[in-house]
Design an enzyme around this catalytic site. Structure first.
Site, PDB file in Angstrom:
ATOM      1  CG  ASP A   1      -0.285  -0.250   2.540  1.00 39.39           C
ATOM      2  OD1 ASP A   1       0.921  -0.600   2.554  1.00 39.39           O
ATOM      3  OD2 ASP A   1      -0.947  -0.096   3.583  1.00 39.39           O
TER       4      ASP A   1
ATOM      5  CG  ASP B   1       6.719   6.143   6.393  1.00 35.78           C
ATOM      6  OD1 ASP B   1       7.385   7.116   6.060  1.00 35.78           O
ATOM      7  OD2 ASP B   1       6.141   6.072   7.493  1.00 35.78           O
TER       8      ASP B   1
ATOM      9  CB  VAL C   1      -2.345   8.905   3.718  1.00 36.63           C
ATOM     10  CG1 VAL C   1      -1.736  10.169   3.147  1.00 36.63           C
ATOM     11  CG2 VAL C   1      -1.408   7.705   3.518  1.00 36.63           C
TER      12      VAL C   1
HETATM   13  P1  IMP Z   1       7.776   1.509   6.433  1.00 32.65           P
HETATM   14  O1  IMP Z   1       8.234   0.158   6.883  1.00 32.65           O
HETATM   15  O2  IMP Z   1       8.263   2.609   7.339  1.00 32.65           O
HETATM   16  O3  IMP Z   1       8.117   1.793   4.975  1.00 32.65           O
HETATM   17  O4  IMP Z   1       6.205   1.536   6.595  1.00 32.65           O
HETATM   18  C1  IMP Z   1       5.379   0.767   5.773  1.00 32.65           C
HETATM   19  C2  IMP Z   1       4.095   0.358   6.443  1.00 32.65           C
HETATM   20  O5  IMP Z   1       3.707   1.302   7.445  1.00 32.65           O
HETATM   21  C3  IMP Z   1       2.959   0.337   5.442  1.00 32.65           C
HETATM   22  O6  IMP Z   1       2.780  -0.948   4.911  1.00 32.65           O
HETATM   23  C4  IMP Z   1       1.769   0.775   6.265  1.00 32.65           C
HETATM   24  O7  IMP Z   1       1.184  -0.348   6.886  1.00 32.65           O
HETATM   25  C5  IMP Z   1       2.348   1.653   7.322  1.00 32.65           C
HETATM   26  N1  IMP Z   1       2.254   3.100   6.945  1.00 32.65           N
HETATM   27  C6  IMP Z   1       3.259   3.897   6.548  1.00 32.65           C
HETATM   28  N2  IMP Z   1       2.821   5.149   6.334  1.00 32.65           N
HETATM   29  C7  IMP Z   1       1.491   5.130   6.631  1.00 32.65           C
HETATM   30  C8  IMP Z   1       0.457   6.131   6.581  1.00 32.65           C
HETATM   31  O8  IMP Z   1       0.679   7.315   6.256  1.00 32.65           O
HETATM   32  N3  IMP Z   1      -0.795   5.707   6.929  1.00 32.65           N
HETATM   33  C9  IMP Z   1      -1.077   4.432   7.300  1.00 32.65           C
HETATM   34  N4  IMP Z   1      -0.148   3.467   7.349  1.00 32.65           N
HETATM   35  C10 IMP Z   1       1.139   3.822   7.010  1.00 32.65           C
END
Ligand code: IMP
Length: 190
Positions: free
Chosen positions: A109, A112, A162
């Site tokens: 989805d 980040d 978001v």
């Molecule tokens: P990362 O491991 O920091 O890249 O985060 C990825 C995961 O964090 C995604 O699969 C989402 O489940 C969650 N995530 C990151 N940003 C958001 C956001 O803005 N809203 C909701 N979930 C987020």
């Protein structure tokens, strides 16, 4: 059939406003599927949805895919109930399919910091697939902390929280049919 798509929404005490409409999502997702149909013709890819957040995106994307393909799911948790990543990835469900020698297309989805995606790519490479490609609906490039190659990106967005279209805030809001962004949080004067 009517979709749940208010102009704004309050979720767990925070207010969110419309950010990416259903029309924008539909046309971008159809364009991503066109690229996948072209790039994976003859490869019979296996799509791997990363639960929970990718379930709506995966369902909409796959209905535009017109080449032979399969689907499976992997479940991770990294955010807990917060609006920032916990910095830890917890594996909650492994694949059922054997992906050795297969062309894998990971469906996420949102990327980040890149931590979850880096974890997923390493984890899948242990299973010796022929290739691993990555599709993410959203990418926050300014939040990146872990180098990952993203092959297909729906929308690049600023580093803002978001909600909707599969993405949650403390498990709520996944059922919204569009994507919403958090309004300026109230100042804490205490
Ligand atoms: P990362 O491991 O920091 O890249 O985060 C990825 C995961 O964090 C995604 O699969 C989402 O489940 C969650 N995530 C990151 N940003 C958001 C956001 O803005 N809203 C909701 N979930 C987020």
């Amino acid at each position: 059939m009517s979709f749940y798509q208010p102009e704004s929404i309050t979720c767990n005490g925070s207010t969110f406003r419309l950010f990416i409409s259903r029309e924008q999502l539909e046309s971008r997702i159809a364009a991503l599927a066109d690229e996948i149909n072209r790039d994976f013709a003859e490869k019979k890819p296996i799509f791997i949805g990363i639960l929970n957040g990718a379930f709506i995106f995966l369902a909409d994307l796959m209905r535009h895919v017109s080449i032979p393909c399969e689907v499976d799911f992997f479940k991770l948790s990294s955010y807990g109930d917060e609006k920032v990543s916990s910095g830890r990835v917890t594996e909650l469900k492994d694949l059922d399919a054997d992906i050795q020698g297969r062309h894998v297309v990971l469906i996420e989805d949102i990327v980040d910091t890149g931590l979850s995606m880096k974890y997923m790519i390493n984890r899948l490479n242990e299973k010796k697939p022929a290739s691993v490609s990555v599709v993410t609906l959203l990418h926050k490039p300014d939040a990146s902390r872990h180098e990952v190659e993203l092959d297909y990106i729906g929308f690049e967005i600023p580093t803002l929280f978001v909600l909707g279209y599969g993405m949650d805030y403390a498990q709520e809001g996944r059922n919204l049919a569009q994507i919403y962004v958090i309004e300026e949080e109230p100042e804490n004067n205490s």
